[in-house]
Design an enzyme around this catalytic site. Structure first.
Site, PDB file in Angstrom:
ATOM      1  N   ASP A   1      80.873-111.601 -41.471  1.00  0.00           N
ATOM      2  CA  ASP A   1      81.249-113.021 -41.231  1.00  0.00           C
ATOM      3  C   ASP A   1      82.755-113.560 -40.607  1.00  0.00           C
ATOM      4  O   ASP A   1      83.165-114.650 -40.264  1.00  0.00           O
ATOM      5  CB  ASP A   1      80.836-113.639 -43.056  1.00  0.00           C
ATOM      6  CG  ASP A   1      81.117-112.240 -43.853  1.00  0.00           C
ATOM      7  OD1 ASP A   1      81.976-111.507 -43.499  1.00  0.00           O
ATOM      8  OD2 ASP A   1      81.444-112.712 -45.091  1.00  0.00           O
TER       9      ASP A   1
ATOM     10  N   LYS B   1      75.072-104.886 -51.917  1.00  0.00           N
ATOM     11  CA  LYS B   1      74.907-105.845 -52.534  1.00  0.00           C
ATOM     12  C   LYS B   1      73.251-105.268 -52.832  1.00  0.00           C
ATOM     13  O   LYS B   1      72.323-106.257 -52.441  1.00  0.00           O
ATOM     14  CB  LYS B   1      75.080-107.077 -51.865  1.00  0.00           C
ATOM     15  CG  LYS B   1      76.412-107.037 -51.779  1.00  0.00           C
ATOM     16  CD  LYS B   1      76.311-108.062 -50.545  1.00  0.00           C
ATOM     17  CE  LYS B   1      77.539-107.534 -48.953  1.00  0.00           C
ATOM     18  NZ  LYS B   1      78.160-109.056 -48.590  1.00  0.00           N
TER      19      LYS B   1
END
Ligand code: ADP
Ligand code: MG
Length: 513
Positions: free
Chosen positions: A230, A195
């Protein structure tokens, strides 16, 4: 009639014949082009077919790959990573806990006040901060010093300092959404950045230690009690509210899943002992692959044009990052086969110009003349005056792409349930059959779900829910509940910090029933 008059009449007749011929030929051409476009749509529909038979093959493939990934390191495209989380919050945690979520261009700091019983969350504050671009490629020290300075400012605002008088030390859950090889519940080594981050000196280092060092340097009394992915945060929040929660799935920009596995099924890690007999496994399911997945030429091109070809195959078919771009590719092919979008099609060649939320807005346009479709085509792709029948065609493309994505994600979820014997089939349950299994197959099972694609795109959500019920069948479907776990990736980390903090809170067993 004179000679002149005859000549005039003749040329008029010739001219009208020519015009008629041109009109007919245009109509034939345009019909031919339209039928080519319809052909492209038909081919797409066939290529994206997710019949119940095919979905069941995907379910089986997911369960088989999970086994393979648990059997040996590198045994499957599914990494099946150990998380060392062996007790999930159960609603009795008490006190103030912090969480830090780093997973993209923004990071979030959270403070959560837990009531101590009945899964009560007394308060929950969040602070969002962008990471300055230059820090994403600087040094680990630069990045963590910045994060901790923001954390410190946030801590200082805590209840006018009154709570800090009570707490000896603050416990922090760190959600770090990058690939990590976990070494304990609170530590792990960074495998690689994704990312847009690229801080070379951090690869191979302990992520928690980098954060802890920066905390120490700043003189904050704070301990990184849990380092989690997450999905694990989502599972923790789901379990905090509902003890029947055994798995969590995130379907947002990317996609991933985790679930509670029995330690004796984690064959690649012999002798792994936990008090509860279970451990949360981070599947990294975005990388799942099976020949049963319905793959089209658009998927193949998207993959080869991507910076990570042959990687994250499942994610590229189902997550928010890609769905809009698959639709763009189909539209581009149609515009090449015909001129249905007129001349102004150059924007269609721009990768990722059609973002998934815009694609969803076209899909969900319920105005009779598809006004939103017109507006988005004009504003985003600079294509105007698109006839209604073409706009309808675009809605159909969105539907095919989204329906396939949702149904494959549903098959993935049922695959997890099959692996742990909760799909009602008696599935792959090696070594775990207990007496009275028939009744346990019908126990209530909750899957926590988070992510913008599922929560904000109603047609995607409906297709997914419908497909889970369809695969499970009438008898089993009522026992499986998909529950949105809002902001689980943040709050869940704070909850895990609580359930892994000092012994005032005893370990809570992960339910392996
Ligand atoms: P992240 O996955 O980056 O942590 P989210 O869970 O909020 O963040 O998911 C954001 C993603 O969800 C977006 O990238 C987009 O693909 C998708 N998304 C968000 N809103 C919508 C929407 N209204 N319709 C369709 N997709 C959406
Ligand atoms: Mg997220």
């Amino acid at each position: 009639m004179g000679k002149v008059g005859f000549g005039l009449a003749l040329s008029c007749a010739v001219a009208s014949c020519t015009i008629a011929a041109i009109l007919v030929s245009r109509r034939v051409k345009s019909r031919r082009k339209w039928s080519r476009v319809v052909g492209v749509l038909k081919e797409l529909e066939e290529g994206c077919s997710t019949s119940i038979g095919r979905l069941k093959q995907v379910v089986d493939a997911m369960a088989v790959e999970m086994h393979a990934g648990l059997a040996s390191e590198g045994g499957s495209k599914l990494k099946m990573l150990l998380t060392f989380v062996d007790n999930l919050p159960d609603g009795n945690e008490k006190g103030t806990y912090y969480a830090l979520h780093l997973g993209g261009t923004n990071f979030r700091v959270l403070r959560v006040q837990l009531g101590g019983e009945n899964s009560l969350i007394l308060g929950h504050e969040v602070d969002r901060q962008p990471i300055p671009q230059h820090l994403m490629t600087s040094t680990s020290e630069g990045l963590f010093d910045f994060i901790v300075s923001k954390l410190e400012q946030f801590v200082e605002r805590e209840g006018n300092g009154s709570m800090s008088m009570l707490d000896k030390r603050r416990e922090l859950g760190f959600t770090f959404s990058f690939p990590v090889k976990q070494t304990s519940v609170s530590s792990g080594i960074l495998i690689k950045w994704t990312k847009g981050f690229s801080i070379e000196d951090m690869i191979g280092k302990d992520v928690s230690e980098c954060l802890q060092q920066a905390i120490r340097k700043r003189g904050l009394d704070m301990r990184v009690a849990a380092l989690v992915n997450d999905t694990v945060g989502t599972l923790a929040l789901g379990h905090y509210h509902d003890a029947d929660t055994v798995a969590a799935v995130i379907i947002g920009t990317g996609t991933n899943a985790c679930y509670v596995e029995r330690t004796d099924s984690i064959i690649k890690c012999q002798g792994l002992l936990t008090k509860s007999g279970g451990m949360v496994v981070n599947m990294e399911w975005g990388n799942f692959w099976s020949t049963h997945l319905p793959r089209t030429s658009y998927d193949i091109d998207l993959d080869s044009d991507s910076p990570n070809p042959n990687d994250q195959g499942f994610e590229k078919m189902i997550s928010g990052m890609y769905l809009g771009d698959i639709v763009r590719r189909v539209m581009l092919r149609m515009s090449k086969e015909s001129d249905i979008f007129g001349d102004a099609t150059s924007r269609l060649s721009v990768p990722f110009i059609l973002k998934t939320p815009l694609m969803a807005a076209m899909h969900e346009d319920d105005s009779p003349d598809l006004k939103d479709v017109s507006r988005i085509l004009k504003e985003t792709l600079e294509i105007s005056d698109v006839p209604l029948k073409v706009r309808k065609l675009i809605v159909r493309i969105c539907d095919v792409v989204t329906r396939r994505a949702a149904r494959l994600a549903a098959a993935g979820i049922v695959g997890i349930l099959k692996k742990i014997g909760r799909d009602g089939s008696g599935g792959i349950m090696s070594g775990r059959t207990k007496s009275g299994e028939t009744s346990s197959r019908k126990r209530r099972t909750v899957v926590a779900i988070e992510g913008g694609l599922y929560t904000s795109y109603s047609l995607f959500r409906e297709y997914l829910n419908e497909a889970v019920a369809e695969i499970l069948g009438e008898e089993m479907a009522p026992y499986v509940v998909l529950k949105v776990s809002e902001d689980g990736s943040g709050i869940g980390a704070a909850l895990l910090a609580a359930s892994h903090s000092y012994p005032s809170i005893g370990p809570v067993n992960v339910a392996i029933k």
